[in-house]
Design a protein around this motif. Structure first.
Motif, mmCIF file in Angstrom:
data_model
loop_
_atom_site.group_PDB
_atom_site.id
_atom_site.type_symbol
_atom_site.label_atom_id
_atom_site.label_comp_id
_atom_site.label_asym_id
_atom_site.label_seq_id
_atom_site.Cartn_x
_atom_site.Cartn_y
_atom_site.Cartn_z
ATOM 1 N N GLN A 80 0.842 -1.194 0.000
ATOM 2 C CA GLN A 80 0.000 0.000 0.000
ATOM 3 C C GLN A 80 0.880 1.249 0.000
ATOM 4 O OE1 GLN A 80 -1.432 -1.297 4.015
ATOM 5 N NE2 GLN A 80 -1.399 0.901 4.390
ATOM 6 N N ALA A 81 0.286 2.381 -0.344
ATOM 7 C CA ALA A 81 1.043 3.636 -0.379
ATOM 8 C C ALA A 81 1.154 4.200 1.035
ATOM 9 C CB ALA A 81 0.342 4.633 -1.290
ATOM 10 N N ASP A 131 7.473 6.827 -4.791
ATOM 11 C CA ASP A 131 8.127 6.848 -3.470
ATOM 12 C C ASP A 131 7.272 6.206 -2.368
ATOM 13 O OD1 ASP A 131 10.561 7.957 -4.227
ATOM 14 O OD2 ASP A 131 9.941 10.008 -3.837
ATOM 15 N N PRO A 132 5.924 6.426 -2.341
ATOM 16 C CA PRO A 132 5.121 5.847 -1.243
ATOM 17 C C PRO A 132 5.029 4.316 -1.258
ATOM 18 C CG PRO A 132 3.950 7.686 -2.289
ATOM 19 C CD PRO A 132 5.119 7.361 -3.173
ATOM 20 N N ILE A 133 5.439 3.656 -2.354
ATOM 21 C CA ILE A 133 5.371 2.182 -2.360
ATOM 22 C C ILE A 133 6.750 1.546 -2.450
ATOM 23 C CG2 ILE A 133 3.018 2.030 -3.273
ATOM 24 C CD1 ILE A 133 4.274 1.317 -6.038
ATOM 25 N N PHE A 134 7.819 2.342 -2.265
ATOM 26 C CA PHE A 134 9.168 1.796 -2.447
ATOM 27 C C PHE A 134 9.960 1.795 -1.140
ATOM 28 C CE2 PHE A 134 13.661 1.944 -3.653
ATOM 29 C CZ PHE A 134 13.715 0.867 -4.533
ATOM 30 N N THR A 193 9.208 3.762 3.737
ATOM 31 C CA THR A 193 9.183 3.990 2.287
ATOM 32 C C THR A 193 9.970 5.267 1.990
ATOM 33 O OG1 THR A 193 7.224 5.421 2.280
ATOM 34 C CG2 THR A 193 6.837 3.032 2.131
ATOM 35 N N MET A 194 10.280 5.459 0.731
ATOM 36 C CA MET A 194 11.001 6.682 0.361
ATOM 37 C C MET A 194 10.159 7.921 0.646
ATOM 38 S SD MET A 194 13.366 6.523 -2.974
ATOM 39 C CE MET A 194 15.096 6.058 -2.822
ATOM 40 N N ALA A 195 8.828 7.764 0.662
ATOM 41 C CA ALA A 195 7.961 8.909 0.941
ATOM 42 C C ALA A 195 7.839 9.195 2.436
ATOM 43 C CB ALA A 195 6.587 8.679 0.336
#
Ligand SMILES: O=c1[nH]c(=O)c2ncn([C@@H]3O[C@H](COP(=O)(O)OP(=O)(O)OP(=O)(O)O)[C@@H](O)[C@H]3O)c2[nH]1
Ligand SMILES: [Mg+2]
Length: 197
Positions: free
Chosen positions: A147-148, A157-160, A168-170
């Motif tokens: 999920q994001a 970024d929100p899923i990585f 996450t990156m986000a």
């Protein structure tokens, strides 16, 4: 060199670049910061290198100064490397980050945690009047979430989850992302060149 043109209209990338160039004492301008409007450049290549060259060379020719372009994306192993060079337009030509990320999550819904590997790729092209274009690549390995999560950054970024990170990156601060990102790794390889400008 006090000011350098980055041939991009992506505000998220530009925020990354501003943070990365600031410590080098170099001011960067995107195509949205220039006084003359610049037409969109069609990215007709099938590799990051081809598209980065198309963007850097078009703007270098137009302004007669050294230019850097960034072509980047996310490669997901379970999707045979997609979205790859088509990351910006994965869910359609209007380049909607949320729709792109939603499409990936849907396609990945039945993929197990162990199979959710992938990487961000960034290829920087440096075009200079009368010289051959130079390319440098940076990659950041990681896994795709279910999920994001997180509000910072852009795109996927929100899923990585970068390898070794519980965030996450986000969820990372811009400074944290800029220590480990694909963009940072590519930029490290051209730092000497940039400092000579
Ligand atoms: O979560 C992300 N964090 C990143 O750090 C990142 N870097 C690239 N991407 C994805 O890849 C596309 C690039 O495509 P792209 O290189 O053609 O750029 P673009 O079309 O957005 O702008 P421009 O530079 O061409 O003007 C972007 O839109 C994003 O979807 C990222 N996503
Ligand atoms: Mg593009």
């Amino acid at each position: 060199m006090e000011e350098l043109i980055i041939a991009t209209k992506n505000k998220g990338k530009m925020k990354d670049f501003k943070g990365l160039f600031d410590p080098l004492g170099i001011e960067v301008s995107s195509l949205l910061d220039l006084s003359k409007p610049v037409d969109d450049i069609e990215e007709t290549g099938t590799t990051f290198e081809e598209n980065a060259a198309i963007k850097a060379e078009a703007i270098c020719e137009k302004f007669g100064t050294p230019v850097i372009a960034d072509d980047s994306g996310i490669e997901i192993d379970a999707l045979n490397g997609a979205p790859g060079v088509y990351s910006a337009r994965y869910a359609g030509e209007d380049k909607d980050d949320k729709a792109n990320l939603g499409k990936v999550l849907t396609e990945m819904q039945d993929v197990s945690q162990a199979e959710r590997t992938g990487r961000f790729v960034c290829v920087l092209a440096i075009a200079q009047p009368g010289q051959k274009t130079i390319f440098k690549r940076g990659e950041c390995e990681g896994t795709i979430g279910f999920q994001a999560i997180g509000k910072n950054g852009f795109g996927y970024d929100p899923i990585f989850y970068p390898t070794g990170s519980a965030k996450t990156m986000a969820e990372m601060t811009p400074q944290e992302k800029n220590q480990i990102s694909h963009r940072k790794k590519a930029l490290d390889k051209i730092e000497n060149w940039v400092m000579q400008l």
